[in-house]
Scaffold this active site. Structure first.
Site, PDB file in Angstrom:
ATOM      1  N   ARG A  10       2.687   4.220  -2.818  1.00  0.00           N
ATOM      2  CA  ARG A  10       3.516   4.948  -2.288  1.00  0.00           C
ATOM      3  C   ARG A  10       2.736   6.256  -2.250  1.00  0.00           C
ATOM      4  O   ARG A  10       3.389   7.318  -1.874  1.00  0.00           O
ATOM      5  CB  ARG A  10       4.749   4.919  -3.213  1.00  0.00           C
ATOM      6  N   CYS A  11       1.746   6.755  -2.982  1.00  0.00           N
ATOM      7  CA  CYS A  11       1.191   7.972  -3.150  1.00  0.00           C
ATOM      8  C   CYS A  11       0.154   8.235  -2.060  1.00  0.00           C
ATOM      9  O   CYS A  11      -0.987   7.283  -1.872  1.00  0.00           O
ATOM     10  CB  CYS A  11       0.413   7.986  -4.445  1.00  0.00           C
ATOM     11  N   GLY A  12       0.382   9.303  -1.462  1.00  0.00           N
ATOM     12  CA  GLY A  12      -0.659   9.456   0.005  1.00  0.00           C
ATOM     13  C   GLY A  12      -2.018   9.659  -0.592  1.00  0.00           C
ATOM     14  O   GLY A  12      -3.115   9.205   0.161  1.00  0.00           O
TER      15      GLY A  12
END
Length: 116
Positions: A10-12
């Site tokens: 979920r972390c860019g």
């Protein structure tokens, strides 16, 4: 080269590091630490590889960090590791470990030093 990526999809930044590894022809072993939390031993080993105290692995911008009072300088490494075991969202990401070393790859360009 064997590479392990401690990853949060979920972390860019974590996704960017994974893309950079794959673009370099490296398919890392992916540890989704939010789905499979790390225990005390794993966090201590990771800190040793990173050459960091426990405080260096904490996500200080995470709301839970403030809620739990983890900014208290009196807390020792054992207390901070316990918090990370109980709440893996507190672990900074992404982390890349390989034979050349280990780094928290934030920003993603930090990976370049490991790939050399």
């Amino acid at each position: 080269m064997q590479v392990t990526l401690y990853h949060n999809g979920r972390c860019g930044t974590s996704r960017k590091v994974l893309d950079k590894l794959r673009a370099a022809g490296i398919e890392p072993a992916i540890v989704e630490y939010l789905k499979t939390p790390l225990d005390h031993v794993a966090i201590e080993a990771l800190l040793e590889r990173l050459e960091l105290p426990a405080r260096g692995l904490l996500r200080t911008k995470e709301a839970l960090y403030r809620e739990l009072g983890l900014d208290d300088p009196a807390l020792d490494d054992a207390a901070l590791i316990e918090a990370m075991v109980a709440h893996p969202i507190l672990i900074e990401r992404p982390i890349v470990v390989c034979d050349r070393g280990a780094r928290i790859c934030r920003p993603a360009e930090t990976l370049d030093a490991l790939l050399g």
